[in-house]
Scaffold this motif. Structure first.
Motif: not given
Length: 242
Positions: A45-58, A75-82
């Protein structure tokens, strides 16, 4: 390629994911295993931006289908990955007031497929559907749990994504469908050079199809095992005391 750095997520005092570093290479078939509460679903869920991480990045290194260019995407900054990712985590991904035909048509139209292309694509899944999905005059919500699972998996693969993420894909499937799905996922990975991530409590199925197996417990990576010709089996069975 997928790169994870210092990724952490907690729910109250419970640490769900705590991963310092993880890289998954393009074209790998990776199985994620662990006991209940290991953090597998939370990681997906973190990897596909269904949850927001407390810290760190994918970071996802994917080809933009519109430009043909490789892009490093957070994934948290744009939606091109979809456009390049297909995922099925649970029934919440389905539009259950549609029939399967309507749902696949919707998925196809979102991906700019013609009616003919949608029909052709569905033929690729004839064996997995087993004559139980189409032309049943049922809404998705009225299908069996196994057939809902099939609809979700087919939808995740429908636009031939570069990255596929499936959480417990063998759940609810009968033995014949499990075998068909294993072959389908292996063939898909090999034919498209796609990166496929699955989590499963079925250790044998995971060993059968994965080129690499990652073991998680309490949100942390415990083992990262190559699995050429099932080489991880003995170590995993020892860990789980099988």
């Amino acid at each position: 390629m997928i790169t994870i750095k210092n990724l952490r997520k907690s729910f109250g005092e419970k640490i769900a994911v705590d991963i310092e570093s993880l890289t998954i290479n393009e074209g790998e078939m990776v199985g994620l295993v662990g006991n209940n509460g290991a953090g597998k679903t939370t990681l997906f869920r973190l990897m596909i931006d269904l949850l927001k991480a407390d810290e760190g990045e994918v970071t996802l290194d994917l080809t933009n289908p519109k430009t043909g260019q490789k892009e490093q995407i957070n994934p948290t900054e744009n939606e091109h990955w979809k456009d390049s990712t297909g995922a099925y985590i649970d029934e919440g991904f389905l539009i259950d007031f549609l029939t399967p035909e309507e749902y696949f048509e919707f998925i196809g139209k979102v991906n700019n497929m013609t009616t003919e292309e949608i029909s052709q694509r569905l033929q690729d899944f004839t064996q997995l559907m087993g004559g139980e999905i189409l032309e049943q005059k049922k809404y998705i919500r009225n299908l069996s749990a196994g057939n809902k699972q099939k609809v979700g998996i087919i939808a995740a693969l429908f636009n031939q994504p570069q990255l596929v993420i499936l959480d417990e894909p063998f759940n609810f499937l009968d033995p014949s469908s499990q075998i068909i799905l294993k072959k389908s996922l292996k063939d898909y990975c090999e034919q498209h050079g796609a990166t496929v991530l699955i989590s499963s409590h079925n250790l044998q199925h995971t060993i059968d199809i994965s080129t690499r197996i990652i073991l998680m417990e309490h949100g942390k990576l415990i083992k990262d095992l190559p699995n050429e010709n099932g080489s991880a089996e003995n170590e995993l069975e020892a860990y789980f005391n099988l």
